[in-house]
Design an enzyme around this catalytic site. Structure first.
Site: not given
Ligand code: GUN
Length: 300
Positions: A63, A107, A130
Site C-alpha cells: 500500500k 491495518q 477503508d
Molecule cells: N486486512 C485485510 N484486508 C484489509 C483491508 O482491506 N483493510 C484493512 N485495514 N485491513 C485489512
C-alpha cells in the site's frame, strides 16, 4: 490458461485481468493526484500497522509503495504488538487532527487485546479510506455518498471497466464479512441487482450458485465453488486468497472448471487482489479532493 483480457475463444471465459485493470485505475489516480498537488497539496495517506503479522507487513508495504508511486504523501506508523487501546486511539486522534492527512488506514487484524471496532470507529469518517467506520457503513446501506470498502469497490470497478452491468442480474455473494460480503451486497443492490448473501450456514449453496448470473466468492475456503455450480455464461469474481497443499495461491473458486462455463472470471492471483490497493488510492484521492474543496475531472 494465460491471464488475458482479450480472450476471443467463445468456449473460454473472458479473463478479467485485475493487474491490468488496477494499473489503469492507478494511472488515472496518479494523473488526478498531480492535478490536486498542483492546485493544493498531495493526497496524504497514513497507514497504521500494529504488531508484526507477516501478511499485514506485506500488505502495508504494498500500500505504501503504490501510494508513493501515485504521488501521495505516505506515512506508515508502526506500533509494537503490546500497545494499549489508549495508545492506538491517541495515534488515530493525532492523525484525525493532522490537516495534511486525508486518509487513515488501520491495518487489520489488530492484536487480540485491542478492540478493533473501537479503534476503527475513532477514525474521522471523511478520512476513513477503508470505509469501515459505522458512519460509512450506514451511509452505504442508506445509499448516501461516503467512502466504500476497497475490495468490494474493486469488484465493482473491474466489472464497470469491462462493461459488465449488474442491473437486473441475480447476484450470489458467498461470505458476509464487513470487509467484503456485506458491502458488496449493498453496492450490487445499489446497481439494481437482486442479491442473495450466502454464508457458512447456507444449506443449499451449490443450488444458489447454479441460479446466479454473477457469483462473488469471498468466504476463505479454497476452491469451494466448483465448475458445476456455475451457470453457463455466468460472471465469477473470486475474492479468496488461499494456499493449496502445494503452497500455490488459489482462490475460493476452482478456476479451471469454473472458467470452462463462465463468460468471465477473475484469476487468483492477479484478479481482485490488485484492485483492492488501486481502490485504496482512489478513495484517498477522493477524500483528499473533498477535504481540499477541489473538484476533479475524472473520478476513478
Ligand atoms: N486486512 C485485510 N484486508 C484489509 C483491508 O482491506 N483493510 C484493512 N485495514 N485491513 C485489512
Amino acid at each position: 490458461m494465460t491471464p488475458s483480457n482479450t480472450s476471443t475463444d467463445s468456449s473460454e471465459a473472458l479473463v478479467l485481468d485485475g493487474k491490468a485493470t488496477a494499473y489503469a485505475v492507478r494511472s488515472d489516480v496518479a494523473v488526478d493526484a498531480a492535478a490536486l498537488t498542483a492546485q493544493g497539496r498531495a493526497p496524504g495517506l497514513a497507514v497504521v500497522l500494529v504488531g508484526d503479522d507477516p501478511a499485514s507487513q506485506v500488505y502495508v508495504r504494498s500500500k505504501d509503495k503504490a501510494a508513493t508511486e501515485a504521488g501521495f504523501a505516505v506515512s506508515t506508523i508502526r506500533m509494537s504488538a503490546d500497545v494499549t487501546q489508549t495508545e492506538v486511539e491517541s495515534i488515530v486522534d493525532q492523525l484525525n487532527a493532522d490537516d495534511s492527512v486525508d486518509g487513515i488506514l488501520v491495518q487489520l487484524p489488530l492484536p487480540r487485546q485491542l478492540d478493533s471496532d473501537a479503534v476503527v470507529d475513532r477514525i474521522a469518517p471523511e478520512k476513513d479510506v477503508d470505509g469501515l467506520t459505522a458512519a460509512n457503513v450506514a451511509r452505504l446501506s442508506m445509499g448516501r455518498p461516503g467512502l466504500v470498502p476497497c475490495t468490494p469497490a474493486g469488484c465493482i470497478e473491474i466489472l464497470d471497466r469491462h462493461g459488465i452491468d449488474l442491473s437486473g442480474k441475480d447476484v450470489v455473494v458467498i461470505g458476509r464479512s464487513q470487509l467484503v460480503g456485506k458491502p458488496f451486497a449493498q453496492l450490487a443492490l445499489a446497481r439494481n441487482a437482486t442479491v442473495t448473501v450466502c454464508h457458512s450456514r447456507t444449506t443449499n449453496l451449490a443450488e444458489h450458485c447454479r441460479g446466479a448470473d454473477v457469483i462473488v466468492a469471498a468466504v476463505g475456503v479454497r476452491e469451494l465453488v466448483q465448475g458445476d455450480w456455475v451457470k453457463e455464461g455466468a460472471i465469477v469474481l473470486d475474492v479468496g486468497i488461499n494456499r493449496n497443499d502445494e503452497g500455490k495461491l488459489v482462490g475460493d473458486v476452482h478456476y479451471a472448471s469454473a472458467a470452462a462455463r463462465a463468460a468471465a472470471i477473475t484469476p487468483v492471483p492477479g484478479g481482485i487482489g490488485p484492485m483492492t490497493i488501486a481502490m485504496l488510492l482512489a478513495n484517498t484521492l477522493k477524500a483528499s479532493a473533498a477535504r481540499q474543496g477541489i473538484q476533479l475531472g475524472s473520478p476513478a
